[in-house]
Motif scaffolding. Structure first.
Motif, PDB file in Angstrom:
ATOM      1  N   VAL A 227     -43.264  34.205  -3.048  1.00 46.93           N
ATOM      2  CA  VAL A 227     -42.644  32.941  -3.469  1.00 46.93           C
ATOM      3  C   VAL A 227     -41.719  32.412  -2.372  1.00 46.93           C
ATOM      4  O   VAL A 227     -40.978  33.190  -1.760  1.00 46.93           O
ATOM      5  CB  VAL A 227     -41.828  33.161  -4.774  1.00 46.93           C
ATOM      6  CG1 VAL A 227     -40.989  31.939  -5.127  1.00 46.93           C
ATOM      7  CG2 VAL A 227     -42.760  33.504  -5.948  1.00 46.93           C
ATOM      8  N   LYS A 228     -41.773  31.104  -2.144  1.00 40.59           N
ATOM      9  CA  LYS A 228     -40.775  30.455  -1.279  1.00 40.59           C
ATOM     10  C   LYS A 228     -39.737  29.841  -2.203  1.00 40.59           C
ATOM     11  O   LYS A 228     -40.078  29.042  -3.085  1.00 40.59           O
ATOM     12  CB  LYS A 228     -41.427  29.379  -0.404  1.00 40.59           C
ATOM     13  CG  LYS A 228     -40.483  28.766   0.653  1.00 40.59           C
ATOM     14  CD  LYS A 228     -41.293  28.039   1.745  1.00 40.59           C
ATOM     15  CE  LYS A 228     -40.437  27.474   2.851  1.00 40.59           C
ATOM     16  NZ  LYS A 228     -41.224  27.040   4.023  1.00 40.59           N
ATOM     17  N   LEU A 229     -38.486  30.244  -2.039  1.00 40.19           N
ATOM     18  CA  LEU A 229     -37.437  29.886  -2.997  1.00 40.19           C
ATOM     19  C   LEU A 229     -36.277  29.224  -2.263  1.00 40.19           C
ATOM     20  O   LEU A 229     -35.928  29.632  -1.154  1.00 40.19           O
ATOM     21  CB  LEU A 229     -36.950  31.180  -3.674  1.00 40.19           C
ATOM     22  CG  LEU A 229     -35.964  31.044  -4.822  1.00 40.19           C
ATOM     23  CD1 LEU A 229     -36.639  30.416  -6.049  1.00 40.19           C
ATOM     24  CD2 LEU A 229     -35.404  32.426  -5.212  1.00 40.19           C
ATOM     25  N   ASN A 230     -35.678  28.241  -2.908  1.00 42.68           N
ATOM     26  CA  ASN A 230     -34.483  27.645  -2.317  1.00 42.68           C
ATOM     27  C   ASN A 230     -33.289  28.568  -2.480  1.00 42.68           C
ATOM     28  O   ASN A 230     -33.078  29.149  -3.549  1.00 42.68           O
ATOM     29  CB  ASN A 230     -34.153  26.303  -3.001  1.00 42.68           C
ATOM     30  CG  ASN A 230     -34.821  25.133  -2.305  1.00 42.68           C
ATOM     31  OD1 ASN A 230     -35.508  25.301  -1.302  1.00 42.68           O
ATOM     32  ND2 ASN A 230     -34.608  23.939  -2.828  1.00 42.68           N
ATOM     33  N   SER A 231     -32.491  28.658  -1.415  1.00 43.88           N
ATOM     34  CA  SER A 231     -31.194  29.336  -1.523  1.00 43.88           C
ATOM     35  C   SER A 231     -30.287  28.451  -2.369  1.00 43.88           C
ATOM     36  O   SER A 231     -29.399  28.937  -3.066  1.00 43.88           O
ATOM     37  CB  SER A 231     -30.593  29.505  -0.135  1.00 43.88           C
ATOM     38  OG  SER A 231     -30.634  28.268   0.560  1.00 43.88           O
TER      39      SER A 231
END
Ligand SMILES: Cc1cc2nc3c(=O)[nH]c(=O)nc-3n(C[C@H](O)[C@H](O)[C@H](O)COP(=O)(O)O)c2cc1C
Length: 433
Positions: A227-231
């Protein structure tokens, strides 16, 4: 003490058992190369053949969309429903081109939700009817998704992952960052639903969690689900860094193999270190961030308190020393690089053999002008144009690579912006649906 080269040359083992040959990843960059039928073609194959020889241990494709009515760009690859032989062959050729020298390739899977431009769809689907507060009329007012649509869209993400596995990709990355649909569900600003898909963080994360859980069950155990997740969304009242830490924990429990940390969305494009709201933000940037280059590293210590699975950070890395330190001191596992791969197709090899210790990403050339026309212009419309222009500049380089040409370092930001607008409109118009 180990050298940066030794550190970056380490292989990375994922929970699913896959072993990535080194720590350098070519992060996702939308290719925009598909024709009107939105399938992979020989230009994708040429691009990934070149990137496959770049020395990176891992390649993540540009976002592949799960619904041809909801594209991030007209030239996206779309996987919605069963795929024909030509589409499957195109994907298989693209994957094997990237893997020819031993690298892995993951397909990034996405749905843009309200970040679908009007020229693609005037009434995009989204969690709620909250439109984007930017874009000068480029984006339509979204229609809230029904429960059936939500279920179908989850199934479409799982289907795309199964197609990726069938066609030789080593894994998938669900794009839950940058303000697209999964990220819209996560944010209390764009998700104001009162049913089980909204409300508290658990409700807002349900869409993403269901996609991940159902995909993990549908693919083989050795296939990477990531998954690419926002900080953070960097918006008051939006998806926060505390939310990100909690969601990352849930993803770990659901069997995710790696999280890539990024940040921002179209309203606040911090993924490319751009601040639409505050043109002086760069000057105020914390000294630590400046030294560390990578602008999301400050979020890692909090995230790492519980997170044991591999972590990748993307955004701003340009020197081998900053990359090596991030692995050694911040305990990240992979270094994501995007823009450098548009201007140097050997950048991974050159970093890993010590030929270069600092990357020039040519970003100075992407400016549309100086003074009022610069990225720090006091006029927000001109700042927006600079952000689109910068992306356009890199898009043009990707086209050149896909056509077997070398990057054009003399391209001006203004020329790229003009070319980009024309190509995007023509592709959107040509889509066969
Ligand atoms: C031309 C271009 C296209 C991009 N397309 C995507 C994409 O499809 N999916 C995605 O997650 N991020 C995308 N990004 C963001 C990059 O993956 C990355 O997060 C960002 O560029 C910061 O990394 P960098 O400083 O190494 O370029 C794109 C960036 C650029 C410059």
């Amino acid at each position: 003490m180990r050298s940066d080269i030794e550190i970056l040359s380490d292989s990375v083992k994922l929970p699913c058992g896959a072993v990535i040959p080194n720590r350098i990843c070519k992060a996702a960059m939308t290719e925009g190369l598909a024709g009107p039928t939105n399938i992979a073609n020989e230009r994708h194959v040429e691009l990934y053949r070149r990137w496959g020889e770049s020395g990176a241990g891992l390649h993540i494709t540009g976002n592949v969309l799960v619904d041809r009515w909801h594209l991030e760009r007209g030239g996206n690859i779309a996987i919605d429903g069963p795929q024909g032989n030509e589409a499957l062959a195109g994907l298989a050729d693209m994957a094997s081109a990237a893997k020819a020298k031993g690298a892995h390739i993951w397909m990034q899977i996405n749905h843009p939700g309200r970040q679908t431009q009007k020229m693609i769809n005037k009434r995009p689907s989204a969690p709620s009817n909250v439109g984007l507060k930017m874009g000068n009329g480029r984006f339509g007012k979204p229609i809230p998704m029904t429960e059936d649509e939500i279920e179908n869209t989850i199934a479409a993400h799982v289907n795309a992952a199964v197609v990726a596995e069938q066609t030789g990709f080593d894994g998938v990355q669900f794009h839950a960052a940058h303000g697209y649909l999964m990220s819209q569900f996560l944010s209390p600003l764009s998700n104001i639903r009162t049913d089980k898909w909204g409300g508290d963080l658990q409700g807002r994360a349900l869409f993403l969690m269901e996609i991940v859980r159902r995909t993990r069950d549908a693919v083989k155990p050795g296939f990477a689900v990531t998954v690419k997740l926002n900080s953070s969304d960097f918006q008051k009242g939006g998806f926060s860094d505390d939310d990100s830490v909690i969601v990352a924990d849930w993803l770990q429990d659901a069997g995710v193999d790696m999280i890539e940390l990024s940040g921002g969305n179209y309203e606040q494009p911090r993924m490319i270190d751009f601040d639409r709201k505050d043109p002086k933000a760069d000057k105020k940037k914390r000294e630590s961030t400046r030294k560390r280059e990578a602008y999301f590293l400050d979020f890692v210590p909090h995230l790492r308190e519980h997170l044991k699975i591999p972590l990748m950070v993307t955004g701003g890395f340009r020197t081998a020393s900053a990359m090596g330190r991030a692995v050694e001191e911040d305990n990240i596992d992979m270094v994501g690089l995007a823009r450098p791969f548009c201007v140097d197709t050997d950048v991974g090899t050159r970093l890993l053999n010590g030929e270069i210790s600092k990357i020039n990403d040519m970003s100075e050339n992407t400016r549309i002008g100086r003074g009022l026309l610069s990225p720090t212009s006091p006029i927000s419309f001109l700042r927006d144009l600079n952000a689109w222009g910068e992306l356009g500049w890199y898009y043009e380089q990707i086209y050149r690579l896909a056509d077997g040409k070398d990057p054009d370092y003399d391209l001006t930001g203004f020329k790229a912006l003009m070319a980009f607008d024309k190509t995007e409109a023509a592709t959107a118009k040509a889509i066969a649906r």
